[in-house]
Scaffold this active site. Structure first.
Site, PDB file in Angstrom:
ATOM      1  N   MET A 259       0.859  -1.197   0.000  1.00 56.45           N
ATOM      2  CA  MET A 259       0.000   0.000   0.000  1.00 56.45           C
ATOM      3  C   MET A 259       0.890   1.240   0.000  1.00 56.45           C
ATOM      4  O   MET A 259       1.742   1.374   0.882  1.00 56.45           O
ATOM      5  CB  MET A 259      -0.866   0.045   1.268  1.00 56.45           C
ATOM      6  CG  MET A 259      -1.958  -0.976   1.316  1.00 56.45           C
ATOM      7  SD  MET A 259      -3.303  -0.535   0.228  1.00 56.45           S
ATOM      8  CE  MET A 259      -4.023  -2.154   0.039  1.00 56.45           C
ATOM      9  N   HIS A 260       0.660   2.137  -0.967  1.00 50.31           N
ATOM     10  CA  HIS A 260       1.499   3.339  -0.961  1.00 50.31           C
ATOM     11  C   HIS A 260       0.822   4.573  -1.569  1.00 50.31           C
ATOM     12  O   HIS A 260       1.331   5.678  -1.445  1.00 50.31           O
ATOM     13  CB  HIS A 260       2.800   3.075  -1.731  1.00 50.31           C
ATOM     14  CG  HIS A 260       2.616   3.040  -3.224  1.00 50.31           C
ATOM     15  ND1 HIS A 260       2.081   1.950  -3.858  1.00 50.31           N
ATOM     16  CD2 HIS A 260       2.854   3.955  -4.181  1.00 50.31           C
ATOM     17  CE1 HIS A 260       2.011   2.195  -5.154  1.00 50.31           C
ATOM     18  NE2 HIS A 260       2.464   3.399  -5.383  1.00 50.31           N
ATOM     19  N   ARG A 261      -0.323   4.412  -2.244  1.00 49.61           N
ATOM     20  CA  ARG A 261      -0.914   5.560  -2.939  1.00 49.61           C
ATOM     21  C   ARG A 261      -1.428   6.591  -1.943  1.00 49.61           C
ATOM     22  O   ARG A 261      -2.097   6.245  -0.976  1.00 49.61           O
ATOM     23  CB  ARG A 261      -2.050   5.106  -3.858  1.00 49.61           C
ATOM     24  CG  ARG A 261      -1.519   4.414  -5.087  1.00 49.61           C
ATOM     25  CD  ARG A 261      -2.559   4.194  -6.151  1.00 49.61           C
ATOM     26  NE  ARG A 261      -1.912   3.490  -7.268  1.00 49.61           N
ATOM     27  CZ  ARG A 261      -1.328   4.097  -8.285  1.00 49.61           C
ATOM     28  NH1 ARG A 261      -1.329   5.405  -8.373  1.00 49.61           N
ATOM     29  NH2 ARG A 261      -0.743   3.388  -9.239  1.00 49.61           N
TER      30      ARG A 261
ATOM     31  N   ASP B 159      -2.404  -1.541  -4.009  1.00 46.68           N
ATOM     32  CA  ASP B 159      -2.939  -0.393  -4.756  1.00 46.68           C
ATOM     33  C   ASP B 159      -1.957   0.007  -5.859  1.00 46.68           C
ATOM     34  O   ASP B 159      -1.995   1.107  -6.378  1.00 46.68           O
ATOM     35  CB  ASP B 159      -3.255   0.789  -3.826  1.00 46.68           C
ATOM     36  CG  ASP B 159      -2.048   1.296  -3.051  1.00 46.68           C
ATOM     37  OD1 ASP B 159      -0.916   0.816  -3.293  1.00 46.68           O
ATOM     38  OD2 ASP B 159      -2.231   2.172  -2.192  1.00 46.68           O
TER      39      ASP B 159
END
Length: 368
Positions: free
Chosen positions: A204-206, A283
């Site tokens: 997850m990084h967005r 994501d």
């Protein structure tokens, strides 16, 4: 003939590596690499060059972080100096990061043709900075290399003035095919004490998901509930780690049993983790494609995707929001054997870079 390929962020390295190999193997192309330095963390950058067999970049612009405007403006100023010195026959850009658009603008203004690899991908969401980068790059570059059929449709709709739109396949998959065996020899799984197909992998990084406490709380809940069903492996992006700490949620994450928190992984390590996962929750843009090739079920936290082939033909399912209940329904479907089955899209065969090299050689030789 001289081609300068631009890399900015981590996924670009996997795309440029097979192109650089193909250019060198042709014996007719001098291939140079410019790294703008958008990903400047050693784990996110240097390790990729080492693992992918890329030479050290011929130029490192060292732009680093900052606002989108800051990054683009600094890349443009520094890249102009490189082009004045090198006078290449062509600039090749990949993907949709700030460096892609910034270097395309500079080259086109200087009368140097630009080839965009992964052209024509559209999510339809202009709030995503990557979408703006895609549209601008495709509007002004000369050669468009397409990974999937939707790219042809999008470019036709936008009436792109192009010297060539070519459906060539996916260079990201070239790297995956090339390195899959080597990745399988890695020790990551054994170090974690995990068996193949026994765990869930997540990334997850967005900003949309990790820059607000509500999104992060949902992510923590999803991690807790998934880890109650099977081991969860979570290589954590620096942005996500910083925000979990900032919003006081890190202790909750650290308390989750059955959760393996890792630093960002090298390409080969992450490929081994993907190839052996029971399912992936992410994501990311690129992981949608890699899981489709590897035939691993993938839940993607996006309400749109610029890679619709991964949903239409592949193993990807879009999740419009981080609702833990909806997510767990899909996770349980997969774990209970009701996973969506997919097929590998056309031309995703490990030879896209060779096709691109052949086309460019024909074009550039015709111009000499």
């Amino acid at each position: 003939m001289k081609i300068i390929s631009v890399v900015g962020a981590r996924p670009n390295f996997m795309k440029v590596a097979p192109l650089h190999r193909a250019f060198e193997a042709s014996g007719k192309i001098e291939s140079k690499i410019v790294h703008t330095g958008q990903h400047y963390d050693a784990k996110m950058s240097d390790i990729f060059f080492n693992q992918l067999g890329l030479p050290q970049p011929h130029y490192h612009l060292g732009v680093g972080g900052g606002s989108h405007t800051y990054q683009k403006a600094n890349v443009m100023l520094k890249f102009e100096e490189v082009l004045l010195k090198e006078q290449p026959d062509l600039v090749l850009v990949v993907g949709d990061v700030n460096a892609t658009t910034a270097t395309t603008l500079v080259a086109v203004k200087m009368g140097i043709p630009v080839a965009h690899v992964e052209a024509g991908l559209r999510s339809g969401d202009r709030k995503m900075p990557e979408e703006v980068n895609r549209v601008v790059t495709d509007a002004i570059c000369q050669y468009h290399f397409i990974t999937e059929h939707s790219g042809l449709v999008n470019l036709a709709r936008e009436n792109t003035l192009s010297k060539g739109v070519h459906f060539v396949g996916n260079v990201m998959i070239d790297s995956l095919v090339y390195f899959r065996e080597k990745a399988a020899e890695g020790t990551t799984l054994s170090e974690l004490g995990l068996a193949a197909k026994s765990y869930l992998l997540t990334t997850m990084h967005r900003p949309h998901n990790v820059d607000n406490p509500e999104g992060l709380k949902d992510i923590v809940s999803i991690l807790q509930r998934c880890a109650s069903r099977l081991p969860v492996v979570f290589p954590m992006h620096p942005r996500t780690r910083n925000n979990l700490t900032k919003y006081g949620l890190m202790d909750q994450v650290l308390a989750i049993e059955n959760l393996h928190l890792l630093e960002p992984q090298g390409y080969l390590q992450f490929l081994q983790l993907m190839d052996n996962a029971r399912l992936i929750v992410t994501d990311s843009g690129g992981i949608q494609e890699e899981t489709t090739y590897l035939q691993v079920p993938c839940l993607t936290f996006r309400d749109t995707t610029e890679r619709p082939i991964t949903v239409e033909l592949g193993t990807n399912i879009l999740m419009a929001d981080l609702n833990p209940d909806t997510v767990m329904e899909e996770v349980d479907n997969i774990l209970e054997g009701r996973a969506k089955t997919g097929v590998i899209p056309p031309f995703w065969d490990g030879h896209a870079a060779e096709r691109i090299c052949g086309i460019l050689l024909g074009e550039l030789e015709g111009n000499h």
